[in-house]
Design a protein around this motif. Structure first.
Motif, PDB file in Angstrom:
ATOM      1  N   MET A 171     -67.415 -50.182 -19.159  1.00 38.92           N
ATOM      2  CA  MET A 171     -68.341 -50.193 -17.837  1.00 38.92           C
ATOM      3  C   MET A 171     -68.658 -48.610 -17.339  1.00 38.92           C
ATOM      4  O   MET A 171     -67.939 -47.741 -18.012  1.00 38.92           O
ATOM      5  N   ARG A 172     -69.633 -48.484 -16.762  1.00 31.82           N
ATOM      6  CA  ARG A 172     -70.147 -47.202 -16.428  1.00 31.82           C
ATOM      7  C   ARG A 172     -69.099 -46.998 -15.037  1.00 31.82           C
ATOM      8  O   ARG A 172     -68.827 -47.753 -14.230  1.00 31.82           O
ATOM      9  N   TYR A 173     -68.767 -45.619 -15.181  1.00 28.35           N
ATOM     10  CA  TYR A 173     -67.975 -45.441 -13.887  1.00 28.35           C
ATOM     11  C   TYR A 173     -68.561 -45.133 -12.613  1.00 28.35           C
ATOM     12  O   TYR A 173     -69.791 -44.735 -12.549  1.00 28.35           O
ATOM     13  N   ASN A 174     -67.729 -45.809 -11.623  1.00 28.82           N
ATOM     14  CA  ASN A 174     -68.431 -45.777 -10.557  1.00 28.82           C
ATOM     15  C   ASN A 174     -67.629 -45.181  -9.361  1.00 28.82           C
ATOM     16  O   ASN A 174     -66.343 -45.841  -9.022  1.00 28.82           O
ATOM     17  N   HIS A 175     -67.950 -43.812  -8.717  1.00 31.47           N
ATOM     18  CA  HIS A 175     -66.900 -43.109  -8.167  1.00 31.47           C
ATOM     19  C   HIS A 175     -66.528 -43.729  -6.861  1.00 31.47           C
ATOM     20  O   HIS A 175     -65.511 -43.733  -6.145  1.00 31.47           O
ATOM     21  N   THR A 176     -67.810 -44.474  -6.228  1.00 34.09           N
ATOM     22  CA  THR A 176     -67.349 -45.050  -5.003  1.00 34.09           C
ATOM     23  C   THR A 176     -66.353 -46.110  -5.029  1.00 34.09           C
ATOM     24  O   THR A 176     -65.902 -46.635  -3.949  1.00 34.09           O
ATOM     25  N   ARG A 177     -66.394 -46.799  -6.413  1.00 39.65           N
ATOM     26  CA  ARG A 177     -65.505 -48.091  -6.560  1.00 39.65           C
ATOM     27  C   ARG A 177     -64.385 -47.825  -7.604  1.00 39.65           C
ATOM     28  O   ARG A 177     -63.888 -48.730  -8.254  1.00 39.65           O
ATOM     29  N   ARG A 178     -63.979 -46.629  -7.516  1.00 35.83           N
ATOM     30  CA  ARG A 178     -63.103 -46.036  -8.497  1.00 35.83           C
ATOM     31  C   ARG A 178     -61.528 -46.696  -8.474  1.00 35.83           C
ATOM     32  O   ARG A 178     -61.153 -47.066  -9.455  1.00 35.83           O
ATOM     33  N   GLU A 179     -61.212 -47.194  -7.102  1.00 32.97           N
ATOM     34  CA  GLU A 179     -60.013 -47.775  -7.015  1.00 32.97           C
ATOM     35  C   GLU A 179     -60.048 -49.377  -7.340  1.00 32.97           C
ATOM     36  O   GLU A 179     -59.155 -49.636  -8.214  1.00 32.97           O
ATOM     37  N   GLU A 180     -61.256 -49.953  -7.405  1.00 30.94           N
ATOM     38  CA  GLU A 180     -61.422 -51.351  -7.793  1.00 30.94           C
ATOM     39  C   GLU A 180     -61.475 -51.356  -9.400  1.00 30.94           C
ATOM     40  O   GLU A 180     -60.741 -52.131 -10.075  1.00 30.94           O
ATOM     41  N   GLN A 181     -61.913 -50.247 -10.063  1.00 37.07           N
ATOM     42  CA  GLN A 181     -62.069 -50.222 -11.355  1.00 37.07           C
ATOM     43  C   GLN A 181     -60.569 -49.640 -12.036  1.00 37.07           C
ATOM     44  O   GLN A 181     -60.688 -50.647 -12.999  1.00 37.07           O
ATOM     45  N   ALA A 182     -59.989 -48.983 -11.452  1.00 38.58           N
ATOM     46  CA  ALA A 182     -58.744 -48.847 -11.859  1.00 38.58           C
ATOM     47  C   ALA A 182     -57.883 -49.906 -11.699  1.00 38.58           C
ATOM     48  O   ALA A 182     -56.917 -50.162 -12.816  1.00 38.58           O
ATOM     49  N   VAL A 183     -57.944 -50.961 -10.816  1.00 35.21           N
ATOM     50  CA  VAL A 183     -57.335 -51.992 -10.881  1.00 35.21           C
ATOM     51  C   VAL A 183     -57.595 -52.955 -11.821  1.00 35.21           C
ATOM     52  O   VAL A 183     -56.811 -53.528 -12.486  1.00 35.21           O
ATOM     53  N   VAL A 184     -58.856 -53.174 -12.387  1.00 33.14           N
ATOM     54  CA  VAL A 184     -59.443 -53.956 -13.320  1.00 33.14           C
ATOM     55  C   VAL A 184     -58.618 -53.495 -14.865  1.00 33.14           C
ATOM     56  O   VAL A 184     -58.299 -54.169 -15.626  1.00 33.14           O
ATOM     57  N   LEU A 185     -58.788 -51.820 -15.123  1.00 30.41           N
ATOM     58  CA  LEU A 185     -57.920 -51.561 -16.220  1.00 30.41           C
ATOM     59  C   LEU A 185     -56.585 -51.548 -16.401  1.00 30.41           C
ATOM     60  O   LEU A 185     -56.179 -51.754 -17.341  1.00 30.41           O
ATOM     61  N   ALA A 186     -56.011 -51.737 -15.289  1.00 36.50           N
ATOM     62  CA  ALA A 186     -54.524 -51.871 -15.129  1.00 36.50           C
ATOM     63  C   ALA A 186     -53.830 -53.241 -15.632  1.00 36.50           C
ATOM     64  O   ALA A 186     -54.712 -54.235 -15.812  1.00 36.50           O
ATOM     65  N   MET A 187     -52.715 -53.308 -16.341  1.00 38.42           N
ATOM     66  CA  MET A 187     -52.224 -54.331 -16.532  1.00 38.42           C
ATOM     67  C   MET A 187     -51.904 -55.365 -15.571  1.00 38.42           C
ATOM     68  O   MET A 187     -51.358 -54.923 -14.346  1.00 38.42           O
TER      69      MET A 187
END
Length: 812
Positions: free
Chosen positions: A685-701
């Motif tokens: 995915m392209r990094y989305n700075h305004t939604r970085r916390e949501e993306q971090a959750v998607v990456l996490a176990m």
């Protein structure tokens, strides 16, 4: 909080039927089934101990893990134990917080036979969940809304929340044995451990004196419990190490190692058991600490012989305090930590295994995955799953990025904050070092928008890249790799746990190639080897594609746990095409007579002719159509229309009566290739700075679900899927192929199918072939025998990713 539940709650109506009457049948109450919907609020893991088996007289205890489950009926909550036969639901991330359950079967659990277990007692209601149906997708937000409800009767904890079926006082994280889990882990030290600040504090003993006294008997201060104050600085801190055993009843089986120093030398300090809970999060490298009431022991792993300092909560209860630097007498102030920073250019010359410090701009953060620590353990247990993810750092000193395989470090909150950004290091002592100053100077010249626009997160990633020749690959495998039969591969894949990654090798031939765009599943390009794939009127079903049905599935623990039997039919493991109409390029190589090239759009090659507007009948609307055209040398090109109508009429003013030159015939088409869509976790995915916390959750176990990531922009427009036929047993295997992946190597080659497969990517010296051209070139794969390297990763629930990373042509 009140433990009085509503008298008309589901648990009250259901579980009162299971209460046994007085007499010898106390523990023989009948199971009861709850027909109404329940919600899973919390799922907690811990390791069993010596007495755990008394709670599961009918179950076969496979593995070390037990799970406590908190359920809600909307009125109250109930804590139960998951029957070990259902553990696989957790290991595959099917049973998770937010899940909706129905037809849950409970039986009363014995409570009084294990008095050492703090979570169970005869006075408390206790049940075991022995079968269940899962209904619908999990909603973690719903589970959070249930955690303030009262407990059903006396099922809630009397004090701190502890495991129900083992003598433990802490829970393990769901996906590794390294991180801490639960609210018991302190971020601040206990109040009674704090000491009053003193000026010009001096140690009563030094590291060298402790070492000499213990090893050489020069002073009798290191035998037994040492009361003398030791003042040291923390240089390094290890991750938490869990050593719980099924044959031991240790309440808090953790340890952590601190490397500390004073002006006379360095030594290891080992924190044991509940000291870890009280102090691990509080202590960090750079801190100055005071130690009292500790033991000096021989450090058996050191070469030559050395000592270690043991810090425990009893025998004796250690005293720890964090000291401000200003409180320590200057002549006894421990030295500051030292660092060995190397930039990306210098790292190329470092020997294998060398310890280095690195600093860089994070431009890629991979998804969390797991790998087995070994093939097995000496005591018969399964090898531990180690959690990790990949990071890519840039520092401006070379074109070669710094690749970091970051395993769990007992810093789960910090790992969630690892995302592409221009970082700050103003509080770190290493900021003044020359390598760091040079990096920060380079960083100040970067444009934030430019850096973040090319930053990527997640997706399939492999490093180091596999070799590009079969000979080198086999050499790296230390001989001939183990080739699996198709059915064996399917069995291995179904045994994977959540986010577990493994590589497999098979010998196969390619029978179909498709190109699809994520989000456009109606259309795709595909080539098929007609002799292999179109010999029957329709493709075979794919029963093992791991797709959850819309209706609930029922799970009951087996009496034993045999390995899953592979299905004899084809299985599809990648994730998704969707609809698009690719642009038509210049003439491409003709397919061979033994193959068919299909394009899911209404396009005609060869002599131009106008469309004929046709009104489809009802029966014709129900199936796609094929336009069959005769080409030179009797080659056949099949142009496949994927919509369930006849032909799209995109020009409203098209001449309806012009039949000149239209000699096409229309026949019933084969069905679309039954490939499941590509998982969103597979494509970066392209990094989305305004939604970085949501993306971090998607990456996490445990946090990434396909629906959660679907709204993020993919870095790849499309992907290829290859159907492989195993040469050993004819099984069909579908694998995603990503030759345009940003993480793939870009070595020069001829861009033929053979070279693209062996390199795993297009050539960097010439423009890559278009999807249309590449599909038209796919006839090059006819009758080729390949050694295929497949990377499998179970993404949770019904989704298993299978990616073809390399395929080598077998010349003999």
């Amino acid at each position: 909080m009140s433990n009085m539940a509503a008298p008309d709650c589901v648990f009250h109506r259901t579980l009162t039927r299971s209460r046994p009457g007085p007499g010898p049948g106390l523990n023989k109450a009948s199971p009861v089934v709850c027909r109404e919907f329940l919600f899973l609020v919390e799922l907690q893991r811990y390791s069993r101990d010596q007495g755990s088996s008394v709670y599961f007289p009918q179950a076969v205890l496979h593995g070390d893990d037990l799970y406590d489950v908190t359920l809600s009926d909307g009125d109250c909550r109930l804590r139960v134990t998951l029957d070990p036969g259902l553990n696989r639901l957790v290991e595959r991330n099917l049973l998770q917080p937010g899940a909706t359950l129905c037809d849950a079967t409970f039986i009363p659990a014995m409570s009084a036979q294990h008095p050492a277990c703090p979570g169970a007692s005869a006075e408390r209601d206790s049940f075991r969940l022995v079968s269940v149906q899962l209904s619908g997708e999990a909603d973690e937000g719903r589970s959070l809304r249930q955690d303030s409800l009262p407990w059903y009767r006396s099922s809630g904890p009397a004090g701190a929340l502890v495991p129900l079926r083992a003598n433990r006082i802490v829970f393990l994280p769901l996906w590794n044995n390294v991180d801490y889990s639960g609210g018991g882990w302190r971020e601040t030290p206990p109040a009674e451990e704090e000491e009053e600040e003193e000026e010009a504090r001096r140690p009563a003993v030094t590291v060298s004196e402790l070492r000499d006294s213990f090893l050489f008997g020069r002073r009798a201060i290191a035998r037994g419990a040492v009361q003398h104050q030791l003042i040291v600085r923390i240089i390094n801190k290890s991750h938490l190490m869990y050593f719980g055993k099924t044959d031991r009843n240790c309440e808090c089986p953790y340890k952590a190692v601190l490397e500390v120093c004073d002006r006379t030398g360095s030594v290891c300090v080992v924190l044991w058991n509940s000291v870890c809970v009280s102090w691990y999060q509080r202590l960090k490298p750079g801190d100055i600490i005071s130690l009292r009431r500790y033991r000096v022991k021989r450090h058996y792993e050191a070469e030559p012989e050395d000592i270690e300092i043991s810090v425990n909560s009893r025998n004796p209860a250690a005293r720890i305090a964090v000291l401000p630097e200003s409180s320590v007498s200057p002549e006894y102030l421990p030295p500051a930590p030292t660092y060995s920073f190397y930039n990306s250019a210098e790292l190329l010359d470092r020997p294998h295994g060398a310890e280095c410090d690195v600093i860089g701009l994070l431009t890629f953060c991979g998804r969390a995955e797991r790998m087995r620590s070994g093939e097995g353990c000496h005591d018969g247990r399964r090898a531990e799953l180690r959690e990790y993810h990949w990071l890519r750092l840039e520092d401006g000193t070379s074109d070669q990025p710094i690749m970091v395989k970051l395993f769990s470090t007992s810093q789960p909150d910090t790992h969630l904050k690892l995302h592409p950004r221009l970082g700050h290091h103003s509080e770190m002592s290493y900021r003044r070092l020359r390598p760091v100053r040079l990096f920060l100077q380079w960083l100040r010249g970067r444009d934030d928008g430019q850096v973040l626009s090319r930053a990527l997160i997640g997706g399939f990633f492999i490093y180091p890249p596999p070799p590009v020749s079969l000979e080198t690959y086999m050499k790296d495998q230390r001989g001939a790799p183990r080739f699996l039969r198709g059915a064996e591969l399917q069995g291995e894949v179904t045994r994977l746990c959540y986010r577990e990654r493994r590589a497999f090798c098979i010998q196969a031939a390619v029978t179909m190639v498709t190109y699809s765009r994520r989000g456009e599943e109606d259309h795709c390009l595909f080539w098929t080897d007609r002799a292999s794939s179109l010999s029957s009127s329709s493709p075979r079903p794919s029963p093992s594609s791991f797709s959850l049905p819309s209706t609930p599935r029922s799970f009951r623990p087996p009496l034993s746990s045999p390995s899953p039997r592979p299905s004899p039919s084809s299985f599809s493991l990648p994730s998704t095409p969707r609809s698009f109409r690719p642009p038509l390029s210049s003439p491409s190589p003709r397919p061979s007579p033994s193959s068919a090239v299909s394009q899911l759009s209404a396009h005609r090659s060869g002599k131009s002719c106008k469309k004929r507007k046709m009104v489809p009948t009802e029966s014709q609307k129900r199936r796609p159509l094929v336009t069959v055209q005769a080409g030179q040398n009797n080659d056949t090109v099949i142009l496949f229309e994927a919509s369930m109508e006849f032909l799209e009429n995109s020009n409203a003013d098209e001449d309806d009566d012009d039949d000149d030159g239209d000699t096409s015939s229309f026949v019933t088409a084969p069905l679309l290739p039954p490939f499941p869509p590509v998982a969103v976790e597979t494509l970066p995915m392209r990094y989305n700075h305004t939604r970085r916390e949501e993306q971090a959750v998607v990456l996490a176990m445990g946090g990434g679900r396909a629906t959660a990531a679907d709204s993020f922009d993919s870095a790849l427009e499309g992907y290829y899927t290859l159907r492989l036929r195993a040469l050993s047993d004819g099984e069909s295997i579908d694998a995603v192929f990503l030759p345009h992946s940003p993480s793939a190597p870009l070595a020069p080659h001829s861009n033929t199918w053979t070279s693209i497969l062996s390199h795993g990517a297009f050539s960097s010296h010439t423009p890559p072939p278009s999807p249309v051209d590449l599909i038209n070139m796919a006839a090059q794969l006819s009758n080729q025998r390949l050694v295929c390297v497949l990377e499998a990763c179970h993404l949770g629930g019904d989704t298993t990713e299978l990616v073809l990373s390399r395929a080598f042509h077998l010349t003999h």
